[in-house]
Design a protein around this motif. Structure first.
Motif, PDB file in Angstrom:
ATOM      1  N   MET A   1       0.845  -1.181   0.000  1.00  6.83           N
ATOM      2  CA  MET A   1       0.000   0.000   0.000  1.00  6.83           C
ATOM      3  C   MET A   1       0.883   1.234   0.000  1.00  6.83           C
ATOM      4  O   MET A   1       1.794   1.344   0.797  1.00  6.83           O
ATOM      5  CB  MET A   1      -0.896  -0.006   1.231  1.00  6.83           C
ATOM      6  CG  MET A   1      -1.793   1.196   1.309  1.00  6.83           C
ATOM      7  SD  MET A   1      -2.769   1.235   2.796  1.00  6.83           S
ATOM      8  CE  MET A   1      -1.628   2.078   3.868  1.00  6.83           C
ATOM      9  N   ASN A   2       0.599   2.140  -0.885  1.00  7.32           N
ATOM     10  CA  ASN A   2       1.319   3.402  -0.920  1.00  7.32           C
ATOM     11  C   ASN A   2       0.558   4.443  -0.115  1.00  7.32           C
ATOM     12  O   ASN A   2      -0.654   4.395  -0.013  1.00  7.32           O
ATOM     13  CB  ASN A   2       1.461   3.909  -2.358  1.00  7.32           C
ATOM     14  CG  ASN A   2       2.307   2.976  -3.200  1.00  7.32           C
ATOM     15  OD1 ASN A   2       3.329   2.489  -2.741  1.00  7.32           O
ATOM     16  ND2 ASN A   2       1.874   2.721  -4.418  1.00  7.32           N
ATOM     17  N   THR A   3       1.267   5.397   0.431  1.00  8.32           N
ATOM     18  CA  THR A   3       0.607   6.531   1.057  1.00  8.32           C
ATOM     19  C   THR A   3       0.394   7.554  -0.054  1.00  8.32           C
ATOM     20  O   THR A   3       1.004   7.436  -1.106  1.00  8.32           O
ATOM     21  CB  THR A   3       1.488   7.098   2.191  1.00  8.32           C
ATOM     22  OG1 THR A   3       2.769   7.375   1.688  1.00  8.32           O
ATOM     23  CG2 THR A   3       1.576   6.138   3.350  1.00  8.32           C
ATOM     24  N   VAL A 100      -8.081   3.421   5.957  1.00  7.31           N
ATOM     25  CA  VAL A 100      -7.477   2.123   6.242  1.00  7.31           C
ATOM     26  C   VAL A 100      -7.379   2.026   7.764  1.00  7.31           C
ATOM     27  O   VAL A 100      -7.027   3.001   8.433  1.00  7.31           O
ATOM     28  CB  VAL A 100      -6.068   2.044   5.606  1.00  7.31           C
ATOM     29  CG1 VAL A 100      -5.378   0.756   5.986  1.00  7.31           C
ATOM     30  CG2 VAL A 100      -6.156   2.189   4.097  1.00  7.31           C
ATOM     31  N   PHE A 101      -7.670   0.851   8.306  1.00 10.67           N
ATOM     32  CA  PHE A 101      -7.689   0.683   9.758  1.00 10.67           C
ATOM     33  C   PHE A 101      -6.471  -0.093  10.253  1.00 10.67           C
ATOM     34  O   PHE A 101      -6.061  -1.072   9.634  1.00 10.67           O
ATOM     35  CB  PHE A 101      -8.963  -0.044  10.193  1.00 10.67           C
ATOM     36  CG  PHE A 101     -10.205   0.762   9.935  1.00 10.67           C
ATOM     37  CD1 PHE A 101     -10.668   1.660  10.880  1.00 10.67           C
ATOM     38  CD2 PHE A 101     -10.891   0.650   8.741  1.00 10.67           C
ATOM     39  CE1 PHE A 101     -11.796   2.431  10.636  1.00 10.67           C
ATOM     40  CE2 PHE A 101     -12.018   1.409   8.476  1.00 10.67           C
ATOM     41  CZ  PHE A 101     -12.474   2.310   9.439  1.00 10.67           C
ATOM     42  N   GLY A 144      -7.673  -3.161   6.290  1.00 11.61           N
ATOM     43  CA  GLY A 144      -6.965  -2.868   7.524  1.00 11.61           C
ATOM     44  C   GLY A 144      -6.138  -4.043   7.988  1.00 11.61           C
ATOM     45  O   GLY A 144      -6.117  -5.100   7.357  1.00 11.61           O
ATOM     46  N   VAL A 145      -5.462  -3.811   9.109  1.00  8.42           N
ATOM     47  CA  VAL A 145      -4.569  -4.819   9.680  1.00  8.42           C
ATOM     48  C   VAL A 145      -4.751  -4.839  11.186  1.00  8.42           C
ATOM     49  O   VAL A 145      -5.126  -3.835  11.803  1.00  8.42           O
ATOM     50  CB  VAL A 145      -3.090  -4.507   9.335  1.00  8.42           C
ATOM     51  CG1 VAL A 145      -2.861  -4.585   7.836  1.00  8.42           C
ATOM     52  CG2 VAL A 145      -2.656  -3.154   9.876  1.00  8.42           C
ATOM     53  N   LEU A 164       0.887  -2.529   7.048  1.00  2.72           N
ATOM     54  CA  LEU A 164       0.242  -1.636   6.088  1.00  2.72           C
ATOM     55  C   LEU A 164       0.903  -1.732   4.715  1.00  2.72           C
ATOM     56  O   LEU A 164       0.221  -1.714   3.685  1.00  2.72           O
ATOM     57  CB  LEU A 164       0.276  -0.197   6.585  1.00  2.72           C
ATOM     58  CG  LEU A 164      -0.676   0.127   7.746  1.00  2.72           C
ATOM     59  CD1 LEU A 164      -0.348   1.487   8.347  1.00  2.72           C
ATOM     60  CD2 LEU A 164      -2.127   0.067   7.292  1.00  2.72           C
ATOM     61  N   ALA A 165       2.219  -1.853   4.697  1.00  2.00           N
ATOM     62  CA  ALA A 165       2.950  -1.950   3.434  1.00  2.00           C
ATOM     63  C   ALA A 165       2.557  -3.202   2.660  1.00  2.00           C
ATOM     64  O   ALA A 165       2.652  -3.239   1.425  1.00  2.00           O
ATOM     65  CB  ALA A 165       4.455  -1.923   3.678  1.00  2.00           C
ATOM     66  N   ALA A 166       2.127  -4.233   3.369  1.00  3.29           N
ATOM     67  CA  ALA A 166       1.753  -5.494   2.728  1.00  3.29           C
ATOM     68  C   ALA A 166       0.326  -5.482   2.164  1.00  3.29           C
ATOM     69  O   ALA A 166      -0.040  -6.387   1.425  1.00  3.29           O
ATOM     70  CB  ALA A 166       1.895  -6.644   3.726  1.00  3.29           C
ATOM     71  N   LEU A 167      -0.461  -4.450   2.495  1.00  3.07           N
ATOM     72  CA  LEU A 167      -1.824  -4.383   1.970  1.00  3.07           C
ATOM     73  C   LEU A 167      -1.796  -4.059   0.480  1.00  3.07           C
ATOM     74  O   LEU A 167      -1.022  -3.224   0.038  1.00  3.07           O
ATOM     75  CB  LEU A 167      -2.623  -3.284   2.680  1.00  3.07           C
ATOM     76  CG  LEU A 167      -3.130  -3.572   4.085  1.00  3.07           C
ATOM     77  CD1 LEU A 167      -3.826  -2.329   4.641  1.00  3.07           C
ATOM     78  CD2 LEU A 167      -4.080  -4.751   4.092  1.00  3.07           C
TER      79      LEU A 167
END
Length: 172
Positions: A1-3, A100-101, A144-145, A164-167
């Motif tokens: 997932m990018n910001t 995102v949670f 979310g994670v 989060l990076a793995a989403l």
């Protein structure tokens, strides 16, 4: 997932939302907002008196957080918010669909111990049972994670960033 996304740091009282939220915001280089600042004074008075909030009490609070998140769409941000029920998260997503949670989770005894040592917070440990009773963990269709809160704030933040990076990026 990018910001940049808006990340909602959620969980029961005492999981460290107010500690982890600013650390995540700093890691991502985005603003942080404390959900407690969005509560009307009547809600704070109720919780200070040990009275759990009703869903009706929470609606203006959730709407204010949702407005903040919508205003940060495309810019990114981190906000702490218990977001204990699916319906609360659905309300936040209705205002800001790309939120995102990060669900901070942990052993009840650890959380109660941390709550009993914090100072200057209006949420008494007596309400922890009602928080756990209300909690509906993230469901598979929610972006979310879940992140365990054992360890130092830096370790917890690192786990959150990695998760989060793995989403996957959402698809339109």
């Amino acid at each position: 997932m990018n910001t940049p996304h808006v990340v909602v740091v959620m969980g029961v009282a005492g999981t460290g939302k107010t500690t982890i939220g600013p650390l995540l915001a700093a890691r991502f280089g985005v603003p942080y907002a404390e959900a407690d600042d969005f509560h009307p004074q009547a809600n704070i008075a109720k919780m200070s008196a040990g009275v759990p909030l009703t869903d009706e009490d929470r609606l203006p609070w959730l709407d204010a957080i949702g407005d903040w998140a919508r205003g940060r769409a495309g810019l990114g941000g981190v906000v702490s918010c218990s977001a204990l029920k699916r319906s609360y998260r659905d309300r936040l997503r209705a205002a800001a669909p790309d939120v995102v949670f990060v669900h901070l989770t942990g052993d009840r005894a650890l959380i109660e111990d941390r709550m009993s040592h914090r100072q200057g917070h209006f949420m008494p440990t007596a309400l922890l049972d009602s928080q756990f009773a209300t909690l509906q963990p993230l469901e598979p269709d929610e972006t979310g994670v879940a992140v365990d809160v054992s360890g130092s704030p830096e370790e917890i933040t690192g786990r959150a960033v990695t998760a989060l990076a793995a989403l996957p990026e959402p698809t339109a």
